[in-house]
Write an enzyme that holds these catalytic residues in place. Structure first.
Site, PDB file in Angstrom:
ATOM      1  N   THR B  17       0.797  -1.416   0.144  1.00 21.42           N
ATOM      2  CA  THR B  17       0.040   0.049  -0.225  1.00 21.42           C
ATOM      3  C   THR B  17       0.859   1.163  -0.154  1.00 21.42           C
ATOM      4  O   THR B  17       0.279   2.293  -0.054  1.00 21.42           O
ATOM      5  CB  THR B  17      -0.964  -0.123   1.278  1.00 21.42           C
ATOM      6  N   GLY B  18       2.102   0.921   0.250  1.00 24.07           N
ATOM      7  CA  GLY B  18       3.053   2.327   0.020  1.00 24.07           C
ATOM      8  C   GLY B  18       3.078   2.795  -1.615  1.00 24.07           C
ATOM      9  O   GLY B  18       2.477   2.181  -2.254  1.00 24.07           O
ATOM     10  N   LYS B  43      -3.859  -3.059   7.631  1.00 28.84           N
ATOM     11  CA  LYS B  43      -4.680  -2.846   6.369  1.00 28.84           C
ATOM     12  C   LYS B  43      -5.278  -4.307   5.834  1.00 28.84           C
ATOM     13  O   LYS B  43      -5.811  -4.303   4.695  1.00 28.84           O
ATOM     14  CB  LYS B  43      -3.851  -2.360   5.505  1.00 28.84           C
ATOM     15  N   ILE B  96      13.691  -4.880  -1.897  1.00 25.93           N
ATOM     16  CA  ILE B  96      14.332  -3.578  -3.050  1.00 25.93           C
ATOM     17  C   ILE B  96      14.793  -2.686  -1.949  1.00 25.93           C
ATOM     18  O   ILE B  96      15.615  -1.820  -2.692  1.00 25.93           O
ATOM     19  CB  ILE B  96      12.722  -3.091  -3.814  1.00 25.93           C
ATOM     20  N   THR B  97      14.281  -2.460  -0.912  1.00 27.84           N
ATOM     21  CA  THR B  97      14.791  -1.408   0.108  1.00 27.84           C
ATOM     22  C   THR B  97      16.167  -1.021   0.140  1.00 27.84           C
ATOM     23  O   THR B  97      17.023  -1.807   0.255  1.00 27.84           O
ATOM     24  CB  THR B  97      14.278  -1.663   1.399  1.00 27.84           C
ATOM     25  N   GLU B  98      16.333   0.172   0.105  1.00 32.51           N
ATOM     26  CA  GLU B  98      17.760   0.786   0.273  1.00 32.51           C
ATOM     27  C   GLU B  98      18.084   1.440   1.667  1.00 32.51           C
ATOM     28  O   GLU B  98      16.942   1.886   2.261  1.00 32.51           O
ATOM     29  CB  GLU B  98      17.877   1.815  -0.656  1.00 32.51           C
ATOM     30  N   TYR B 159      19.942  -2.585 -16.370  1.00 30.44           N
ATOM     31  CA  TYR B 159      19.177  -1.916 -17.297  1.00 30.44           C
ATOM     32  C   TYR B 159      19.855  -1.659 -18.586  1.00 30.44           C
ATOM     33  O   TYR B 159      19.465  -1.823 -19.760  1.00 30.44           O
ATOM     34  CB  TYR B 159      18.199  -0.812 -16.779  1.00 30.44           C
ATOM     35  N   GLU B 209      31.376  -4.466  -9.754  1.00 32.26           N
ATOM     36  CA  GLU B 209      31.821  -3.023  -9.527  1.00 32.26           C
ATOM     37  C   GLU B 209      33.047  -3.030  -8.322  1.00 32.26           C
ATOM     38  O   GLU B 209      33.145  -4.130  -7.681  1.00 32.26           O
ATOM     39  CB  GLU B 209      30.761  -2.114  -8.914  1.00 32.26           C
ATOM     40  N   HIS B 247      27.092   3.057  -3.880  1.00 33.65           N
ATOM     41  CA  HIS B 247      26.408   2.099  -3.312  1.00 33.65           C
ATOM     42  C   HIS B 247      27.277   1.855  -1.884  1.00 33.65           C
ATOM     43  O   HIS B 247      28.588   2.258  -2.035  1.00 33.65           O
ATOM     44  CB  HIS B 247      26.760   0.755  -3.997  1.00 33.65           C
TER      45      HIS B 247
END
Lengths: 123, 290
Positions: B17-18, B43, B96-98, B159, B209, B247
């Site tokens: 819901t975010g 919720k 996914i959260t950073e 990507y 990297e 990063h």
């Protein structure tokens, strides 16, 4: 970071590196450009975005906002791909600002930014 | 085939819901992913465009048979969401959260070792098996089904290189973004192992990297265990030492973790290294044409 590498490969020298991170808002984009443009050593700006969580239209709006907020004395080369990139490119095209230079690919954008930086330095 | 996600994926989104949770859930569903449930504590009983929302992952799993979880929960609660996904028995959790504290992830990855749950991320774009399922924030329209497997520490470079591959007619089996944090779930080695076993995958693109030693360990694994060709890219040749580059995990410490050292490690085991993302796609094209 890869952007720095391709700028170096194109014969340029990055003055600084600003990663806007994932999910940049228009306001963050505008502030970022202000910070980068505050460095007098900067001869051109390269905005390289391939957005996943970052949305192209917000990046474009941020660039337009920055142009309204600060005096832009150097060209800004913009490469926009990924999420909502088409909308972003359309926003930039409609703004038709003389300082905005669109580029189709990452390598083209790096080459163009370096060329323009050299022109600025000699002109 | 593909790895980790496919037609059998039944997705539950934690934090549905975010703002970002909702936006990307609907994009994943529009791509064709079977999104069966969402979770936001308090919720339960609501829905997001027809996707039922539950209070807990356990309830979502019980009611919908969800087997994969996607986490869009704010950083200070995100590790808790990983535990919850594992306790509910999902086989794959994608975070996914950073900005999750490193210590939280040290504890969470340790905890997962005793469970049947595999973690991807955090601070990652998720993964996609083109034509089958998209779990996360990778723009589906730049991908195409095919036989290149891809594993990457960088979302944007995922990507970039996927876009270059698709433009040259090379589709992908699965593209995995492992994330840019120093402590994370699946790494290069775990992905390479799966790509080697996956009949759809014929070649692998590996995107690394500066910082850490994941690339060096990947090179060793390729030497000892891979029959399929691998092409690598390492970002950060021009990165100054001692500076964190975008990063949390991308930092050259002393003389270790440099791009040059990593590229050398790959080349020493016969892995070709592209100088830029375009060259990676060109090298893969030549490899597959043989």
């Amino acid at each position: 970071m890869s952007t720095l590498d391709v700028v170096s490969q194109a014969g340029g020298k990055p003055a600084n590196f600003l990663d806007v991170g994932g999910g940049a808002s228009a306001d963050l984009m505008a502030t970022s450009l202000e910070v980068v443009l505050s460095d007098p050593a900067v001869r051109s700006v390269l905005v390289n975005i391939f957005g996943g969580i970052t949305r192209g239209e917000l990046v474009a709006q941020g660039i337009i906002e920055a142009l309204a907020r600060v005096e832009v004395r150097v060209p800004i080369v913009v490469r926009l791909d990924g999420t909502n990139a088409e909308e972003g490119r359309r926003i930039l095209e409609e703004a038709a600002h003389p300082r905005i230079v669109p580029a189709a690919t990452m390598l083209d954008a790096a080459r163009r930014a370096v060329e323009l930086a050299h022109e600025e330095a000699s002109g | 085939m593909a790895i980790l996600i496919d037609d059998h994926t039944r997705l539950v989104v934690q934090g549905i819901t975010g703002r970002e949770g909702q936006f990307h859930t609907l994009r994943n569903r529009a791509y064709g992913t079977n999104v069966v449930a969402g979770v936001t504590p308090g919720k339960g009983g609501q829905d997001v465009e027809g996707i039922p929302v539950f209070d807990t992952v356990a309830e979502a799993v019980e009611r919908t048979g969800a087997n994969t979880s996607l986490i869009f929960v704010p950083a200070r609660f995100a590790a808790g969401s990983v535990y919850e996904a594992a306790d509910a028995g999902v086989g794959l959790a994608v975070c996914i959260t950073e900005g999750i504290p490193v210590l939280d992830m040290v504890k969470a990855t340790r905890y997962l070792k005793g469970t049947g749950t595999v973690l991807i991320g955090p601070n990652c774009p998720g993964l996609i098996s083109p034509g089958k399922a998209n779990v996360g924030i990778i723009p589906g329209e730049i991908c195409a089904p095919g036989n290149v497997g891809l594993i990457s520490r960088s979302g944007t470079l995922t990507y970039q290189i996927v876009g270059e591959l698709t433009a040259r007619g090379m589709g992908q089996s699965t593209c995995v973004g492992m994330g840019g944090d120093p402590v994370h779930g699946i790494g290069f080695v775990e992905a390479l192992e799966r790509f080697e076993a996956d009949p759809q995958t014929e070649a692998v693109a590996l995107i690394g990297e500066i910082g850490g030693s994941d690339e060096e360990r990947a090179a060793e694994f390729v030497r000892d265990h891979l029959s399929k060709p691998v092409v690598a890219y390492v970002a950060g040749f021009s990165a100054p030492p001692g500076k964190r580059m975008g990063h949390a995990g991308a930092i050259i410490t002393g003389s270790s973790g440099t791009a040059a050292a990593k590229a050398e490690a790959f080349e020493a085991v016969g892995v070709k290294v592209g100088r830029n993302p375009t060259e990676v796609a060109e090298l893969l094209g030549r490899t597959l044409a043989r």
